[in-house]
Design an enzyme around this catalytic site. Sequence first.
Site, PDB file in Angstrom:
ATOM      1  N   SER A 159      22.682 -13.803  38.135  1.00 52.04           N
ATOM      2  CA  SER A 159      22.071 -12.501  38.381  1.00 52.04           C
ATOM      3  C   SER A 159      21.276 -12.528  39.673  1.00 52.04           C
ATOM      4  O   SER A 159      20.418 -13.395  39.862  1.00 52.04           O
ATOM      5  CB  SER A 159      21.139 -12.108  37.226  1.00 52.04           C
ATOM      6  OG  SER A 159      20.389 -10.954  37.565  1.00 52.04           O
ATOM      7  N   ASP A 177      21.354   4.295  23.795  1.00 53.68           N
ATOM      8  CA  ASP A 177      21.357   3.687  25.123  1.00 53.68           C
ATOM      9  C   ASP A 177      22.757   3.290  25.556  1.00 53.68           C
ATOM     10  O   ASP A 177      23.206   3.591  26.670  1.00 53.68           O
ATOM     11  CB  ASP A 177      20.455   2.455  25.143  1.00 53.68           C
ATOM     12  CG  ASP A 177      18.992   2.795  24.938  1.00 53.68           C
ATOM     13  OD1 ASP A 177      18.665   4.000  24.866  1.00 53.68           O
ATOM     14  OD2 ASP A 177      18.183   1.864  24.825  1.00 53.68           O
ATOM     15  N   TYR A 219       8.884  -2.100  17.744  1.00 51.53           N
ATOM     16  CA  TYR A 219      10.094  -1.287  17.589  1.00 51.53           C
ATOM     17  C   TYR A 219      10.745  -1.499  16.225  1.00 51.53           C
ATOM     18  O   TYR A 219      11.003  -0.551  15.478  1.00 51.53           O
ATOM     19  CB  TYR A 219      11.086  -1.633  18.704  1.00 51.53           C
ATOM     20  CG  TYR A 219      12.304  -0.739  18.778  1.00 51.53           C
ATOM     21  CD1 TYR A 219      12.371   0.318  19.676  1.00 51.53           C
ATOM     22  CD2 TYR A 219      13.415  -0.960  17.963  1.00 51.53           C
ATOM     23  CE1 TYR A 219      13.482   1.133  19.761  1.00 51.53           C
ATOM     24  CE2 TYR A 219      14.535  -0.146  18.035  1.00 51.53           C
ATOM     25  CZ  TYR A 219      14.561   0.895  18.927  1.00 51.53           C
ATOM     26  OH  TYR A 219      15.673   1.699  19.001  1.00 51.53           O
TER      27      TYR A 219
END
Length: 391
Positions: A70, A176, A226
């Site tokens: 990445s 999402d 969450y």
Amino acid sequence: MNKTKLQVLKGFSGIYHSEGDIDVYFAPGRVNIIGEHIDYNGGHVFPCALSVGTYLAVKKRDDNVIRLFSKNCVKAGIFQINIEDISYDKSNGWVNYPLGVFKTLIDNGYKITHGYDLYYYGNIPGSGLSSSASIEVVTAYMLRETNNFDFTLTKLAKMCQESENKFNGLSCGIMDQYASALGKRNCAMFLDTATLKHEYIKMNLEPYQIVVINSQVPHSLTSSHYNDRLNECQEALKLLQTKKKGLKNLCELSLGEFNEIADVIYDPIIQNRARFAVEEEQRVKDAINALNEKDVVKFGELLTASGDGLKYDYEATIWQIDVLVDICLTFKGCLGSRETGGGWGGNIIALVKKDQINTFQKYVYTAYKNKTKLKPTFLNLVIGDGVHKVK
């Protein structure tokens, strides 16, 4: 050639010292306009894909090795693993998102017969705009295209959600991944998360525009409350089902129906969680009506009401977010503001008059910095397409 694609290809070649037969794919991040925390309660949500997201350059290998790099995590270097050895390891960090997709596709019967060299680059600013979902979606789409798998984008979104749920341990809803996979330029998506039916709606808010503001307080949903909220909603649902047989989701209830049977929820905190879900469902529907009637003032009021619900009933905000929203609402050219995303940090959105955006940003930046010592960043909302191969 697309400038970012060229940048990604050069980055790939620099890391893997390889050229030729390299494809580039893109999946967007998302922002949810309204309808928070109800995608796991069978509600309607209203997200849109962003013009920023995750780029993936890929080249097939002749063995079973997957190498991942990445640009956003350069210090981590190249991660390498054999396909048959994929398993979750917290210390692996960001690579758990693409590895989870590989594992989920394999577990769903899709045979991946070769390895890959993978180079990721994300240009999503800050956190909270669903970079994890865009990584998952771009990985799944790449695997579909390079292996000629025949699953639909809806199936793709479901498997990415499964990956996040089972491999990464976050009990998220479908929103999402769905928005990243099926987003459409200039449109938000009115999505029924219970049926996965959706409608594209043009976002005409003239003469106003939505501004996304990063609080500079990063959040990690897996370490936040969450999953606690999801469990609290499930507890509320089980209690309500004792009064209303056949109830499948909290968001099936109207506010009137909820009020009639709410006393079965003995814990006032659990009752507040359920009340938020029921009221948020109605706010989404009211927001769609406001858009259709070109009532921008009403639309802004609903955004703020959603934010109040997140703050008081759902307790999904933090003090910096509350300060940031309050600052926005003191600006005369702002019609509404609220936290967006999973909560406990990340981003807010504000509906601001276009010709006052520069003044608004300077005002918010100064006031927020003075109160929190943090420097917010701003993104004027540009709605892009869902996952695709970059030409």
